[in-house]
Motif scaffolding. Structure first.
Motif, PDB file in Angstrom:
ATOM      1  N   LYS A 166     -10.677  -8.926  34.785  1.00 43.88           N
ATOM      2  CA  LYS A 166     -11.067  -9.382  33.424  1.00 43.88           C
ATOM      3  C   LYS A 166     -12.255 -10.627  33.711  1.00 43.88           C
ATOM      4  O   LYS A 166     -11.662 -11.264  34.410  1.00 43.88           O
ATOM      5  CB  LYS A 166      -9.994 -10.020  32.526  1.00 43.88           C
ATOM      6  CG  LYS A 166     -10.441 -10.522  31.295  1.00 43.88           C
ATOM      7  CD  LYS A 166      -9.304 -11.012  30.464  1.00 43.88           C
ATOM      8  CE  LYS A 166      -9.876 -11.687  28.875  1.00 43.88           C
ATOM      9  NZ  LYS A 166      -8.745 -12.391  28.323  1.00 43.88           N
ATOM     10  N   ARG A 185     -10.322  -0.257  35.846  1.00 41.65           N
ATOM     11  CA  ARG A 185     -10.713  -0.582  34.566  1.00 41.65           C
ATOM     12  C   ARG A 185     -10.820  -1.772  34.508  1.00 41.65           C
ATOM     13  O   ARG A 185      -9.873  -2.677  34.243  1.00 41.65           O
ATOM     14  CB  ARG A 185      -9.625   0.157  33.536  1.00 41.65           C
ATOM     15  CG  ARG A 185     -10.039  -0.057  32.281  1.00 41.65           C
ATOM     16  CD  ARG A 185      -9.308   0.471  31.015  1.00 41.65           C
ATOM     17  NE  ARG A 185      -9.735   0.163  29.651  1.00 41.65           N
ATOM     18  CZ  ARG A 185     -10.754   0.271  28.959  1.00 41.65           C
ATOM     19  NH1 ARG A 185     -11.611   1.434  29.792  1.00 41.65           N
ATOM     20  NH2 ARG A 185     -11.050  -0.135  28.000  1.00 41.65           N
ATOM     21  N   ASP A 186     -12.226  -2.475  34.427  1.00 41.75           N
ATOM     22  CA  ASP A 186     -12.334  -3.772  34.146  1.00 41.75           C
ATOM     23  C   ASP A 186     -12.791  -3.851  32.898  1.00 41.75           C
ATOM     24  O   ASP A 186     -13.370  -3.151  32.466  1.00 41.75           O
ATOM     25  CB  ASP A 186     -13.445  -4.206  35.298  1.00 41.75           C
ATOM     26  CG  ASP A 186     -12.916  -3.668  36.860  1.00 41.75           C
ATOM     27  OD1 ASP A 186     -12.243  -4.254  37.267  1.00 41.75           O
ATOM     28  OD2 ASP A 186     -13.734  -3.120  37.279  1.00 41.75           O
ATOM     29  N   GLU A 187     -12.705  -5.244  32.335  1.00 40.14           N
ATOM     30  CA  GLU A 187     -13.235  -5.578  31.157  1.00 40.14           C
ATOM     31  C   GLU A 187     -13.970  -7.131  31.383  1.00 40.14           C
ATOM     32  O   GLU A 187     -13.762  -7.943  31.792  1.00 40.14           O
ATOM     33  CB  GLU A 187     -11.907  -6.032  30.344  1.00 40.14           C
ATOM     34  CG  GLU A 187     -12.361  -6.584  28.966  1.00 40.14           C
ATOM     35  CD  GLU A 187     -11.175  -7.184  28.228  1.00 40.14           C
ATOM     36  OE1 GLU A 187     -11.028  -8.285  27.522  1.00 40.14           O
ATOM     37  OE2 GLU A 187     -10.193  -6.445  28.124  1.00 40.14           O
ATOM     38  N   ARG A 189     -16.933  -9.313  29.595  1.00 40.10           N
ATOM     39  CA  ARG A 189     -17.387  -9.813  28.330  1.00 40.10           C
ATOM     40  C   ARG A 189     -18.575 -10.924  28.532  1.00 40.10           C
ATOM     41  O   ARG A 189     -18.032 -11.967  29.204  1.00 40.10           O
ATOM     42  CB  ARG A 189     -16.179 -10.417  27.223  1.00 40.10           C
ATOM     43  CG  ARG A 189     -15.197  -9.190  26.757  1.00 40.10           C
ATOM     44  CD  ARG A 189     -14.262  -9.704  26.106  1.00 40.10           C
ATOM     45  NE  ARG A 189     -13.162  -8.931  25.649  1.00 40.10           N
ATOM     46  CZ  ARG A 189     -13.266  -8.137  24.448  1.00 40.10           C
ATOM     47  NH1 ARG A 189     -14.345  -8.217  23.777  1.00 40.10           N
ATOM     48  NH2 ARG A 189     -12.369  -7.246  24.217  1.00 40.10           N
ATOM     49  N   ASP A 207     -14.531   1.424  32.442  1.00 39.33           N
ATOM     50  CA  ASP A 207     -14.595  -0.022  32.103  1.00 39.33           C
ATOM     51  C   ASP A 207     -15.036  -0.160  30.657  1.00 39.33           C
ATOM     52  O   ASP A 207     -15.608   0.493  29.891  1.00 39.33           O
ATOM     53  CB  ASP A 207     -15.728  -0.520  33.147  1.00 39.33           C
ATOM     54  CG  ASP A 207     -15.714  -0.278  34.405  1.00 39.33           C
ATOM     55  OD1 ASP A 207     -14.469  -0.696  34.925  1.00 39.33           O
ATOM     56  OD2 ASP A 207     -16.329   0.305  35.140  1.00 39.33           O
ATOM     57  N   PHE A 208     -14.709  -1.672  30.260  1.00 35.28           N
ATOM     58  CA  PHE A 208     -15.054  -1.971  28.934  1.00 35.28           C
ATOM     59  C   PHE A 208     -16.085  -3.204  29.068  1.00 35.28           C
ATOM     60  O   PHE A 208     -15.720  -4.006  29.743  1.00 35.28           O
ATOM     61  CB  PHE A 208     -13.938  -2.594  28.115  1.00 35.28           C
ATOM     62  CG  PHE A 208     -14.319  -3.121  26.802  1.00 35.28           C
ATOM     63  CD1 PHE A 208     -14.252  -2.505  25.640  1.00 35.28           C
ATOM     64  CD2 PHE A 208     -14.392  -4.589  26.855  1.00 35.28           C
ATOM     65  CE1 PHE A 208     -14.360  -2.926  24.389  1.00 35.28           C
ATOM     66  CE2 PHE A 208     -14.728  -5.114  25.608  1.00 35.28           C
ATOM     67  CZ  PHE A 208     -14.928  -4.536  24.430  1.00 35.28           C
TER      68      PHE A 208
END
Length: 240
Positions: A166, A185-187, A189, A207-208
């Protein structure tokens, strides 16, 4: 017989000049050698004990390492095993490694021009100063938080590396360098702006990515199940 007074006058003068140059070289060479810069040591505390060295190490247990006056470019801070707490301030120009364990690394003020690496374990990074060097989460699920006074400079690289990471950049932590998730799966922002020279990459894994303002490149990279959104500016597109 003709006597060349100029020739007999010039030759002794040349010999005297040559001796003067040789003497000057002999005098200044040792000074130049002695003036060669030594490696700069850093002063930190390890579990409350002051340590001044170019290599500052913790133990295989949980350590508290504090470097309140920065970390020199020639210095390695290595926490080793255990769940360590590393607190930094000033100019961090050297290398800081968490080692094994779930470590917490905090830059309370100053700036990062060197390398900050969590290595093994689920690590937490809190950065409150400009990032001009590199941050690497390491080999597990890590949490990297750049506060509003921690912009990512043009030569900087902030990456999660392995694990489901994250990465959060607050408003004011604008991106001029590279922010990337890498494996799993990385987030990611970015609550502020990706500037024209900035890049955000998801890389492998579903990924998000959410970016508020994008003037640069936001690329989730190949991976089924990517979720990429930009509020304002350039849309998510593969980098050419």
């Amino acid at each position: 017989m003709t006597y060349d007074t100029n020739r007999h006058t010039i030759r002794p003068a040349l010999r005297r000049a040559a001796r003067a140059v040789a003497l000057a070289a002999a005098l200044f060479l040792p000074a130049a050698v002695l003036a060669a810069p030594a490696q700069a040591a850093s002063s930190c505390t390890v579990n409350g004990v002051p340590v001044t060295s170019t290599v500052i190490r913790g133990t295989e247990a949980a350590d508290t390492i504090e470097c309140s006056s920065g970390v020199a470019a020639d210095t390695l801070v290595e926490a080793l095993g255990g769940d360590d707490t590393i607190t930094l301030a000033g100019i961090v120009a050297g290398r800081v490694r968490g080692g094994d364990g779930a470590d917490r690394s905090t830059l309370t003020s100053g700036e990062l021009t060197g390398d900050l690496d969590g290595q093994m374990g689920r690590d937490v990074f809190e950065v409150r100063g400009p990032v001009k060097g590199n941050i690497r989460g390491g080999q597990d699920d890590d949490d990297i938080h750049l506060y509003g006074n921690a912009p990512v400079g043009p030569a900087a690289d902030v990456r999660g590396a392995k694990g489901a990471d994250k990465i959060t950049l607050d408003v004011g932590a604008d991106v001029d360098g590279l922010v990337e998730g890498n494996d799993e799966r990385d987030e990611i922002r970015v609550l502020g702006t990706v500037n024209p020279s900035g890049k955000v990459h998801g890389n492998a894994g579903p990924d998000f990515i959410r970016v508020h303002i994008n003037r640069g490149i936001v690329d989730p990279r190949p991976g089924p199940g990517d979720d990429c959104m930009v509020d304002v500016g350039n849309p998510c597109v593969p980098e050419s």
